[in-house]
Design an enzyme around this catalytic site. Structure first.
Site, PDB file in Angstrom:
ATOM      1  N   SER A  85      28.462  40.455  58.600  1.00  0.00           N
ATOM      2  CA  SER A  85      28.039  39.385  57.474  1.00  0.00           C
ATOM      3  C   SER A  85      28.543  37.915  57.864  1.00  0.00           C
ATOM      4  O   SER A  85      28.192  37.461  58.982  1.00  0.00           O
ATOM      5  CB  SER A  85      28.814  39.869  56.262  1.00  0.00           C
ATOM      6  OG  SER A  85      28.183  39.061  55.087  1.00  0.00           O
ATOM      7  N   HIS A 189      23.061  40.053  50.843  1.00  0.00           N
ATOM      8  CA  HIS A 189      22.402  40.734  51.845  1.00  0.00           C
ATOM      9  C   HIS A 189      21.195  41.451  51.114  1.00  0.00           C
ATOM     10  O   HIS A 189      20.585  42.565  51.476  1.00  0.00           O
ATOM     11  CB  HIS A 189      23.134  41.681  52.772  1.00  0.00           C
ATOM     12  CG  HIS A 189      23.993  40.946  53.441  1.00  0.00           C
ATOM     13  ND1 HIS A 189      23.898  39.960  54.376  1.00  0.00           N
ATOM     14  CD2 HIS A 189      25.296  40.811  53.341  1.00  0.00           C
ATOM     15  CE1 HIS A 189      24.940  39.238  54.830  1.00  0.00           C
ATOM     16  NE2 HIS A 189      25.867  40.058  54.475  1.00  0.00           N
TER      17      HIS A 189
END
Length: 304
Positions: A85, A189
């Site tokens: 991430s 996400h």
């Protein structure tokens, strides 16, 4: 084959930056980054409580700053870099795609944009422990949730609205032992983060970009990326698309990785690697006390 990895949001804990600031030059370096992005990283990394550093706009720059600070102290020369991430911004800097201050400016823009996107709808994320990945993903899709992080070793993180997360705790996929809500501010996400993409793309246009100096593995699909422009393009799109850390670890295995070191605040990715990459030596940088062991591992790895 040494890989240096950087963790994502959720790895931060109150005061975790404190011991790193005792290293030569660290206080001045963090102060300069703080001035550049208009955020007191020293305060948030040493004095702020858990709720304060849970804020997306704070947590993300803090994680990148800690990763870069610990990597500089280690002074390793990895064969591969990768990040989970927001850790991909750390990895991009470690690969030489962007400079350290540019990485902090980019992550500051990312954090602010994602925080604003998260404020539109009440959303969240939850980790699912156990179960078959295919069965779990199908069940999540039935509930309208997104498998936002596919982390390997059977761990999947679901993301969606607060109501969908509650529904998941009441209707778990077959084989899943437990659903653990995560201390994050939104459904990262996923399509809920789409409003942040354009803002991050605009911020990225100001970057001076070079091609990676070492192998950079993208968590979009676990594949190496050789062009700096593509690295940044993937970083921009990543905020609204799932993280496939499982595929990154498959690539590490295929490339013959023998040692994995996780920069500060380490622990999460080394835990996954211990289960998914048997035989690979792992070490997490949590405090400067871990540096000697990390250096010894690097020497051992180089000798082998």
């Amino acid at each position: 084959m040494l890989v240096l990895v950087a963790p994502g949001q959720g790895a931060q804990t109150p005061g975790f930056l404190t011991p790193w600031l005792d290293l030569p030059g660290a206080t001045d370096r963090v102060a300069a980054w703080s001035d550049a992005i208009g955020l007191d990283l020293t305060h948030y990394g040493t004095e702020a409580d858990a709720e304060a550093i849970r804020d997306t706009a704070v947590a993300q720059p803090l994680l990148v700053a800690a990763g870069l600070l610990s990597a500089a102290a280690l002074d390793a020369s990895p064969d591969i870099v990768a990040g989970h991430s927001v850790g991909e911004i750390t990895a991009a800097a470690l690969a030489g795609v962007i400079g350290d201050e540019a990485a902090l400016r980019l992550v500051r823009a990312r954090g602010l944009a994602m925080a604003d996107a998260a404020a539109i709808t009440e959303t969240g994320m939850a980790a699912l422990l156990g179960g078959d990945p295919e069965v779990t993903v199908a069940h999540l899709e039935k509930l309208g949730l997104t498998p936002a992080n596919v982390n390997g070793s059977g761990q999947i993180v679901a993301a969606g609205t607060a109501a969908q997360i509650v529904a998941l705790t009441e209707d778990m996929p077959e084989g899943v032992r437990r659903v653990v809500p995560l201390k994050v501010a939104g459904a990262f996400h996923t399509h809920h983060m789409a409003p942040a993409v354009d803002r991050l793309r605009e911020a990225a246009m100001e970057l001076k970009i070079t091609d990676p100096a070492v192998t950079y593995v993208s968590n979009a699909d676990g594949q190496p990326v050789a062009l700096g422009d593509e690295v940044i393009s993937r970083l921009v799109g990543q905020v609204a698309n799932p993280v496939r850390w499982d595929l990154c670890m498959e690539t590490f295995k295929k490339m013959g990785v023998t040692a994995l070191i996780e920069v500060c605040p380490g622990g999460t990715l080394t835990g996954l690697a211990k289960r998914a990459l048997p035989g690979v030596q792992t070490l997490a940088l949590k405090t400067p006390d871990d540096l000697d062991a990390a250096r010894a591992l690097i020497i051992e790895h180089a000798g082998a």
